[in-house]
Design an enzyme around this catalytic site. Structure first.
Site, PDB file in Angstrom:
ATOM      1  N   ARG A  65       0.803  -1.238   0.000  1.00 29.26           N
ATOM      2  CA  ARG A  65       0.000   0.000   0.000  1.00 29.26           C
ATOM      3  C   ARG A  65       0.827   1.276   0.000  1.00 29.26           C
ATOM      4  O   ARG A  65       0.270   2.365   0.104  1.00 29.26           O
ATOM      5  CB  ARG A  65      -0.998   0.019   1.162  1.00 29.26           C
ATOM      6  CG  ARG A  65      -2.001  -1.121   1.154  1.00 29.26           C
ATOM      7  CD  ARG A  65      -2.802  -1.183  -0.118  1.00 29.26           C
ATOM      8  NE  ARG A  65      -3.994  -2.040   0.043  1.00 29.26           N
ATOM      9  CZ  ARG A  65      -4.738  -2.448  -0.979  1.00 29.26           C
ATOM     10  NH1 ARG A  65      -4.414  -2.113  -2.212  1.00 29.26           N
ATOM     11  NH2 ARG A  65      -5.802  -3.196  -0.775  1.00 29.26           N
ATOM     12  N   ASP A 306      -2.255 -13.183  -1.794  1.00 22.84           N
ATOM     13  CA  ASP A 306      -3.095 -12.139  -2.381  1.00 22.84           C
ATOM     14  C   ASP A 306      -3.453 -11.097  -1.320  1.00 22.84           C
ATOM     15  O   ASP A 306      -4.581 -10.621  -1.223  1.00 22.84           O
ATOM     16  CB  ASP A 306      -4.359 -12.733  -3.006  1.00 22.84           C
ATOM     17  CG  ASP A 306      -5.017 -11.752  -3.974  1.00 22.84           C
ATOM     18  OD1 ASP A 306      -4.335 -10.792  -4.377  1.00 22.84           O
ATOM     19  OD2 ASP A 306      -6.194 -11.934  -4.297  1.00 22.84           O
TER      20      ASP A 306
END
Lengths: 427, 322
Positions: A65, A306
């Site tokens: 992120r 994931d």
């Protein structure tokens, strides 16, 4: 710094080791396995009695992120999660903000990730500028900055001519192209597998054809160009069959599956549980069974977490409005073990999917305990269980469909380059 | 994970909220219909009020426009002597403001007793009910007044009331639901209600673009041809075709839809001679239904509206009691 890990059950599938043995580490590298090198003086001894000692895990899809989405997660929080999950190498998709489409951004990420407690970061560069599917990125420059492959994260290249050119250009340098196979038109507005559950709950469906149509394009362009393609997060049985037959026809295609897709299916949407809102969607039980089998028999090369940490605000909304994604780094090992035990696979056959096989896809020397290689090691207790809760998760993303599950397999120590990056021995 | 327990039932299997008809026991549905019966008479009295909800605050929480449903809920609550507060909350994506749960928290702080919720997203009332439970306020009842394509349980129940009124017994009926099943929350609630009440044959009729994938798994027979689908049916339930579906990739034109899936007198002749025709309203005359049918002797469309108030009174009074 010399470390002696003693009495552990060493599982190093790449080197065919599966027995009680000691591991010796010197100068950040594996010095020996099974015998003590002459004159070895350990500064520190780790007692691995009753524990499994395996290569550090290699995760093919972990979103950190950064840059751009620090309110969802930060490098610090997600690297703590990786270490706690035994993950010592990870590939991060380019869907940051801005996307990883310029060498400077990649260098900055690599620089920021340089910390002894942090896993090795292998960025996947953007295949097209801003992931917009129009102009190619400076792939060669990006590779010099540290990118190991090029992809589009969860977005598609709409213009098939651009995709053809991107494959040709990547093939020029033999760079692998990583893509998720999902046709954006067929998936438009979709939030769940187009099947019985979506029909019942009144959710807009994403048909399996969204995957197979995109796959057909990718595989045929790979055939045309000779590009090496890797399909991320395959979701359907028919999609898997297409990859298997493409491979038989000589197309260089590999694929991975996300760990959620081995254990969950459309039914787990339950009463609109936003935690089960994932991209691609959880499909039918028959798809899940085929993916479980495909990973076991090697049709699927690797398993990834994931990892997609999202903040609570985007999950505490009606299902269709929720942002897809779930935290996964800390669940990769226990969910792999759960799959292995349900499939009756020994560790020596299960662990390659999250170590040496994943490293082969990444094209990096990781995922083994070969003498001389970096001492990236995961030491875990295969029997000890943990009830997954928001409190136990180190990731800033607290959202996972596995909250409340009791899972076996607790990481006790994670070593990165011979440095103790995580010590969970007191938990 | 969500708990496996159906969130609208309490630990004893009683009705805590009304979120969907799916999974409701037949006895609960029958109890609602039985409770509604005497309420139909209240409307004929000079004083149309009962004190069952006196002192209770009912919030009509409409995140999607509706006149009819909101009005009937309002009338139902007022006939039960409740205080009714209507909130129309515009949630177009351009005016993103307060989150859904923030709105709920604020209204709960105003001592609401019941939320009647309409929302464009499937499952929104579940989110509200789960949030109230998670924050220790599950004394507040939630009624789903239509969520996305998922459910419109009070519509399904009033339709059952209507069928029972005219046909008495469910277990010998053939019922056809016609039109845009894919986008219809009404159709889903009707299907669950009919199959639960023991209707042996529930048919859905529509073009493949307007039928959900795997719809037969809901226990219905699928017909693409309206004439064969209507043959011998006791009840025809028409659905509204939303304007935005009419011209595009789902349907080529209103005219073609009317020709093949509009209910006309000649198509209705294929049904049983005493068949009833229903429609949840508002009707698009000349699109899904011909005026000759809508105003004809088989239509029970206006009684549906009247029964709707009684059924909503029944649901509200039962939830207030539980």
């Amino acid at each position: 710094m010399k470390i002696h890990i003693k009495n552990g059950h060493v599982v190093d599938p790449f080197n065919g080791i599966d027995r009680i043995a000691d591991v010796f580490i010197a100068a950040g590298r594996i010095a020996a396995v099974g015998y003590e090198p002459a004159g070895f003086q350990a500064n520190s001894v780790i007692d691995a009695n009753g524990l499994v000692v395996c290569p550090g895990l290699v995760d093919l899809a972990a979103r950190l992120r950064e840059p751009g989405f620090e309110y969802k997660a930060t490098l610090d929080s997600e690297m703590a999660a990786a270490a706690a999950g035994g993950v010592t190498s990870l590939a991060c998709p380019p869907d940051t903000d801005p996307p990883l489409d310029e060498p400077g951004l990649v260098q900055m990420l690599k620089y920021r990730a340089r910390h002894p407690n942090f896993a090795h970061v292998f960025p996947i560069g953007a295949l097209t500028v801003k992931l917009a599917g129009e102009r190619l990125t400076e792939m060669a420059e990006l590779a010099e900055a540290g990118c190991v492959a090029f992809g589009q994260a969860n977005t598609a290249v709409l213009d098939t001519q651009v995709l053809l050119r991107a494959f040709q250009y990547a093939a020029t340098f033999d760079f692998p192209v990583w893509l998720q196979a999902q046709d954006p038109y067929l998936a438009r507005a979709g939030v769940a597998h187009d099947g019985e559950v979506a029909a019942r709950l009144g959710l807009t469906g994403i048909p399996v054809a969204a995957e197979t149509v995109a796959l057909a394009t990718i595989l045929q362009l790979a055939r045309e160009t000779g590009a090496r393609v890797h399909i991320n997060r395959i979701s359907s049985r028919i999609g898997l069959e297409m990859i298997v037959s493409a491979r038989a026809a000589g197309i260089a295609a590999t694929c991975d599956v996300g760990v959620h897709y081995l254990h969950l299916c459309e039914n787990d949407v339950g009463y609109f549980d936003p935690h089960a809102r994932l991209d691609p969607p959880l499909r039918a039980q028959s798809d899940r069974d085929a993916l479980r089998q495909g990973l076991a028999d090697g049709s699927i090369d690797a398993l990834c977490s994931d990892h997609a940490p999202v903040d609570d605000d985007v999950k505490q909304v009606p299902f269709a409005e929720a942002e897809p994604g779930a935290t996964g780094l800390e669940l990769l090992l226990p969910l792999t073990l759960k799959w292995a035990s349900e499939m009756k696979l020994p560790l020596s056959r299960a662990l390659p999917r999250i170590t040496s096989d994943a490293a082969r896809i990444l094209g990096v020397p990781a995922g083994t305990l070969s003498v001389g290689s970096a001492a990236d090691i995961c030491v875990f207790d295969p029997q000890a269980t943990l009830r997954i809760s928001r409190e136990t998760l180190k990731s800033q993303g607290k959202n996972t469909p596995f909250i409340g599950y009791e899972l076996a397999g607790r990481v006790r120590y994670t070593l990165i380059d011979g440095h103790l990056a995580y010590d969970g021995s007191w938990d | 994970m969500n708990s496996a327990r159906n969130p609208q039932l309490n630990r004893d299997g009683g009705l805590q909220h009304l979120l969907t008809i799916e999974g409701l026991p037949r006895e609960v549905i029958t109890a609602i219909l039985d409770t509604a019966a005497p309420f139909t008479e209240v409307a004929e009295r000079e004083v149309k009020k009962l004190p069952l909800l006196r002192g209770k605050s009912v919030f009509n929480l409409f995140f999607e426009n509706s006149t009819r449903t909101r009005t009937t809920f309002e009338i139902a609550a007022k006939r039960l002597s409740a205080d009714v507060i209507n909130l129309n909350i515009n949630t177009s994506s351009t005016t993103k403001g307060e989150t859904l749960l923030d709105t709920v928290d604020n209204l709960a702080a105003m001592q609401a007793d019941m939320f009647v919720v309409r929302h464009a997203s499937s499952g929104a009332p579940y989110l509200i009910a789960q949030h109230l439970a998670a924050t220790g306020r599950d004394h507040i009842r939630v009624i789903n007044a239509g969520d996305g394509r998922h459910a419109h349980p009070t519509q399904g129940l009033l339709d059952m009331y209507t069928i029972r009124h005219y046909k008495k017994d469910f277990t010998n009926l053939t019922v056809a639901i016609v039109g845009d099943i894919l986008h219809s929350r009404v159709a889903r609630s009707q299907i669950h209600a009919l199959t639960t009440l023991g209707v042996p044959e529930v048919r859905v009729i529509g073009p493949k673009t307007l039928l959900p994938t795997d719809v037969e798994r809901l226990g219905v027979r699928v017909f693409n041809d309206m004439r064969s689908g209507l043959r011998g049916v006791d009840v025809v339930m028409m659905l509204r075709l939303q304007n935005e579906r009419m011209n595009g990739a789902l349907l080529p034109s209103t005219q073609e839809f009317f020709k093949y899936y509009g209910l006309t007198l000649d198509k209705l002749e294929l049904a049983k001679p005493d068949a009833i025709v229903m429609h949840p309203g508002p009707m698009n005359r000349g699109v899904e239904i011909d005026s000759a049918v809508a105003d004809g002797p088989h239509a029970v469309i206006l009684p549906q509206v009247t029964f709707g108030i009684a059924v909503r009174m029944a649901v509200m009074s039962m939830l207030a009691r539980s």
